[in-house]
Design a protein around this motif. Structure first.
Motif, PDB file in Angstrom:
ATOM      1  N   SER A  17      41.321  44.061  48.648  1.00  0.00           N
ATOM      2  CA  SER A  17      40.199  43.516  49.439  1.00  0.00           C
ATOM      3  C   SER A  17      39.907  42.077  49.067  1.00  0.00           C
ATOM      4  O   SER A  17      39.564  41.264  49.908  1.00  0.00           O
ATOM      5  CB  SER A  17      38.955  44.372  49.252  1.00  0.00           C
ATOM      6  OG  SER A  17      38.519  44.257  47.922  1.00  0.00           O
ATOM      7  N   LEU A  18      40.076  41.729  47.798  1.00  0.00           N
ATOM      8  CA  LEU A  18      39.817  40.356  47.368  1.00  0.00           C
ATOM      9  C   LEU A  18      40.889  39.404  47.868  1.00  0.00           C
ATOM     10  O   LEU A  18      40.617  38.243  48.146  1.00  0.00           O
ATOM     11  CB  LEU A  18      39.708  40.274  45.847  1.00  0.00           C
ATOM     12  CG  LEU A  18      38.423  40.890  45.297  1.00  0.00           C
ATOM     13  CD1 LEU A  18      38.453  40.872  43.778  1.00  0.00           C
ATOM     14  CD2 LEU A  18      37.204  40.160  45.808  1.00  0.00           C
ATOM     15  N   LEU A  21      40.115  37.909  51.021  1.00  0.00           N
ATOM     16  CA  LEU A  21      38.954  37.019  51.035  1.00  0.00           C
ATOM     17  C   LEU A  21      39.403  35.575  50.846  1.00  0.00           C
ATOM     18  O   LEU A  21      39.215  34.973  49.811  1.00  0.00           O
ATOM     19  CB  LEU A  21      38.004  37.434  49.908  1.00  0.00           C
ATOM     20  CG  LEU A  21      36.627  36.815  49.938  1.00  0.00           C
ATOM     21  CD1 LEU A  21      35.764  37.572  50.923  1.00  0.00           C
ATOM     22  CD2 LEU A  21      36.015  36.880  48.569  1.00  0.00           C
ATOM     23  N   GLN A 108      33.526  45.533  46.726  1.00  0.00           N
ATOM     24  CA  GLN A 108      34.318  45.714  47.950  1.00  0.00           C
ATOM     25  C   GLN A 108      33.469  45.460  49.199  1.00  0.00           C
ATOM     26  O   GLN A 108      33.911  44.809  50.142  1.00  0.00           O
ATOM     27  CB  GLN A 108      34.883  47.136  48.005  1.00  0.00           C
ATOM     28  CG  GLN A 108      36.075  47.322  47.088  1.00  0.00           C
ATOM     29  CD  GLN A 108      36.554  48.761  47.052  1.00  0.00           C
ATOM     30  OE1 GLN A 108      35.738  49.680  47.126  1.00  0.00           O
ATOM     31  NE2 GLN A 108      37.850  48.939  46.930  1.00  0.00           N
ATOM     32  N   LYS A 110      30.774  43.634  49.380  1.00  0.00           N
ATOM     33  CA  LYS A 110      30.465  42.197  49.479  1.00  0.00           C
ATOM     34  C   LYS A 110      31.650  41.442  50.073  1.00  0.00           C
ATOM     35  O   LYS A 110      31.483  40.520  50.884  1.00  0.00           O
ATOM     36  CB  LYS A 110      30.140  41.634  48.094  1.00  0.00           C
ATOM     37  CG  LYS A 110      28.720  41.893  47.649  1.00  0.00           C
ATOM     38  CD  LYS A 110      28.491  41.207  46.322  1.00  0.00           C
ATOM     39  CE  LYS A 110      27.079  41.421  45.811  1.00  0.00           C
ATOM     40  NZ  LYS A 110      26.905  40.864  44.471  1.00  0.00           N
ATOM     41  N   SER A 111      32.844  41.841  49.640  1.00  0.00           N
ATOM     42  CA  SER A 111      34.049  41.193  50.143  1.00  0.00           C
ATOM     43  C   SER A 111      34.191  41.413  51.651  1.00  0.00           C
ATOM     44  O   SER A 111      34.480  40.471  52.403  1.00  0.00           O
ATOM     45  CB  SER A 111      35.256  41.757  49.389  1.00  0.00           C
ATOM     46  OG  SER A 111      36.427  41.389  50.033  1.00  0.00           O
ATOM     47  N   ASP A 115      34.051  38.704  54.703  1.00  0.00           N
ATOM     48  CA  ASP A 115      35.120  38.611  55.724  1.00  0.00           C
ATOM     49  C   ASP A 115      34.508  38.530  57.116  1.00  0.00           C
ATOM     50  O   ASP A 115      34.901  37.697  57.937  1.00  0.00           O
ATOM     51  CB  ASP A 115      36.033  39.840  55.655  1.00  0.00           C
ATOM     52  CG  ASP A 115      37.063  39.704  54.537  1.00  0.00           C
ATOM     53  OD1 ASP A 115      37.218  38.578  54.036  1.00  0.00           O
ATOM     54  OD2 ASP A 115      37.679  40.727  54.174  1.00  0.00           O
ATOM     55  N   SER A 255      31.960  33.638  48.195  1.00  0.00           N
ATOM     56  CA  SER A 255      33.222  34.332  47.939  1.00  0.00           C
ATOM     57  C   SER A 255      33.685  34.096  46.498  1.00  0.00           C
ATOM     58  O   SER A 255      34.246  34.973  45.847  1.00  0.00           O
ATOM     59  CB  SER A 255      34.286  33.885  48.923  1.00  0.00           C
ATOM     60  OG  SER A 255      34.732  32.622  48.591  1.00  0.00           O
ATOM     61  N   VAL A 258      31.812  36.530  44.405  1.00  0.00           N
ATOM     62  CA  VAL A 258      32.363  37.890  44.525  1.00  0.00           C
ATOM     63  C   VAL A 258      33.646  37.998  43.697  1.00  0.00           C
ATOM     64  O   VAL A 258      33.878  39.001  43.007  1.00  0.00           O
ATOM     65  CB  VAL A 258      32.628  38.242  46.009  1.00  0.00           C
ATOM     66  CG1 VAL A 258      33.330  39.575  46.136  1.00  0.00           C
ATOM     67  CG2 VAL A 258      31.320  38.298  46.765  1.00  0.00           C
ATOM     68  N   ALA A 259      34.459  36.929  43.766  1.00  0.00           N
ATOM     69  CA  ALA A 259      35.705  36.935  42.998  1.00  0.00           C
ATOM     70  C   ALA A 259      35.396  37.020  41.499  1.00  0.00           C
ATOM     71  O   ALA A 259      36.065  37.756  40.747  1.00  0.00           O
ATOM     72  CB  ALA A 259      36.510  35.676  43.309  1.00  0.00           C
TER      73      ALA A 259
END
Lengths: 294, 134
Positions: A17-18, A21, A108, A110-111, A115, A255, A258-259
């Motif tokens: 999922s990342l 992103l 996930q 948040k990712s 998106d 992003s 989130v990463a």
């Protein structure tokens, strides 16, 4: 050991999922060949009153597949947002090693949310670019039509006739007085009918001028020409563009966060796995076993 | 809703018809031709040797009244804008010579005096003139 094997698929999902992103990627929600927004042509817009140009483009966009897509994205964003809030309140009090499963789900979510936001942002950017293109075309056509008109013999003649009309109107009363002094006290049938029709025509013109559908374009309550109005629309579009750029920057920072969350979670999961690893426990050495023989 | 659309279309069709009538109905500058004929008649009356002073005056007054209307018609005639006739172009380029009544009024003179001034006739040049064969 159990924890480690349990989290393996989740880590894989997280990594997947990342990887999706990527804010710089031009992966917009596919619209397909028929899913594109083709704005109304500048030729047809130039025929409209200036204040309707913007409304017509917006109306055109609202009926396009892009608008539908934006609406769906907005709904999905709202749904994901409430899920994120619910999960956030759940994990906010949890310690580092607690509710790891929910924490992974949160990252996930948040990712996925980002998106969707990114897709919406790119759609808005694309539609704004198209809108700017249409405004520029309209402005070019207005300028070229105006230049063409100014160079035409008809335009010159119109100006000359207007100048003649102004000169005539200045002395009309004087001419009529001279005629009445010569004994022509009654107006000619033409002058009589013309005067009657003129007042009616003025009333009709006034009604047209005040009609909502033909209201002149206004900026801050001041009437402006069509080209000035379109120039104003372009300035407005440019400011929207700069705001969209800012939003893009915000999305990229989100992003990044989130990463970083995902990275921290990955470390936490790895550390927890190391604790359970039997090989990581201290080995039995002869020195620690001496007690057994004494 | 459908009937509203039809009404809108109808309104535009009527507007279009009115405009196209103005633009293309008659490329012949009728109003201007009438003015030119009337102006020629005025000059003819002015120069007609068979008319005595009184008759000339009455006739010129009548012509001037006609010309007043004709000039106003021409100046207001938007059909002329669609005409490509050089006569139209010349008429507006030479306002002082075309619209004798109104241009004369600007200088407080009659249409005939305006015409004489425009063609460079003065009392002295008329008095200096001699009758003879060319």
């Amino acid at each position: 050991m159990q924890t480690s094997t349990y989290f393996k698929p989740q880590l894989l999902a997280l990594a997947l999922s990342l990887s999706s992103l990527s804010l710089s990627a031009a992966a917009v929600t596919p619209t397909g060949n028929n899913g594109e927004w083709e704005p109304v042509s500048a030729e047809s817009l130039i025929e409209l009153p200036a204040n309707l140009i913007e409304k017509r483009i917006q109306q055109d966009f609202n009926m396009s597949p892009w608008a539908n897509e934006l609406l769906q994205l907005e709904q999905s964003i709202a749904q994901q947002s409430s899920q994120i809030k619910a999960l956030q309140s759940l994990v906010s009090e949890a310690g580092d090693d607690e509710l790891v499963d929910e924490k992974v789900s949160l990252v996930q979510l948040k990712s996925g949310f980002l998106d969707a936001m990114q897709d919406g942002h790119e759609l808005r950017q694309k539609s704004l670019n198209k809108k700017i293109g249409v405004y520029q075309n309209v402005l070019e056509k207005i300028y070229s039509a105006s230049n063409r008109q100014n160079n035409q013999a008809k335009f010159v003649l119109k100006q000359q006739q207007e100048a003649a009309r102004q000169r005539m109107e200045k002395v009309m009363a004087q001419v009529d007085e001279t005629l009445s002094a010569q004994g022509y006290t009654e107006q000619s049938p033409y002058a009589d009918e013309f005067a009657k029709n003129l007042s009616k025509i003025e009333q009709l013109k006034q009604a047209i001028g005040q009609h909502q559908a033909t209201m002149a374009a206004k900026i801050d309550g001041i009437e402006v020409t069509t080209d000035e109005y379109v120039r104003q629309l372009l300035i407005q579009a440019s400011s929207e563009q700069s705001l969209l750029d800012q939003e893009g920057l915000m999305l990229s920072y989100m992003s990044k966060l989130v990463a970083l969350d995902a990275q921290a979670l990955e470390y936490a999961i790895s550390a927890s796995a190391d604790e359970d690893n039997i090989l990581a426990q201290p080995m039995t050495t002869p020195a620690t076993s001496v007690d057994l023989f004494l | 809703m459908k009937s509203l659309t039809r009404l809108t279309q109808l309104a535009f069709v009527f507007c279009g018809l009115a405009l196209s009538n103005l633009a293309s109905a008659n490329n012949e500058p009728l109003s201007l031709s009438n003015l030119e004929r009337e102006r020629a008649a005025l000059v003819q009356d002015l120069l007609d040797p068979s008319l005595d002073f009184e008759a000339r005056l009455v006739s010129i007054d009548r012509r001037q009244r006609q010309l007043t209307d004709m000039e106003r018609m021409v100046i207001r005639d938007e059909r002329l804008l669609a005409s490509k006739s050089p006569m139209v172009k010349r008429a507006f380029e030479k306002y002082e010579l075309t619209f004798l009544v109104h241009a004369g009024a600007e200088n407080n003179q009659t249409a005939t005096a305006q015409w004489l001034e425009q063609v460079n006739f003065s009392s002295q040049s008329i008095l200096r003139a001699k009758a003879g064969y060319r």
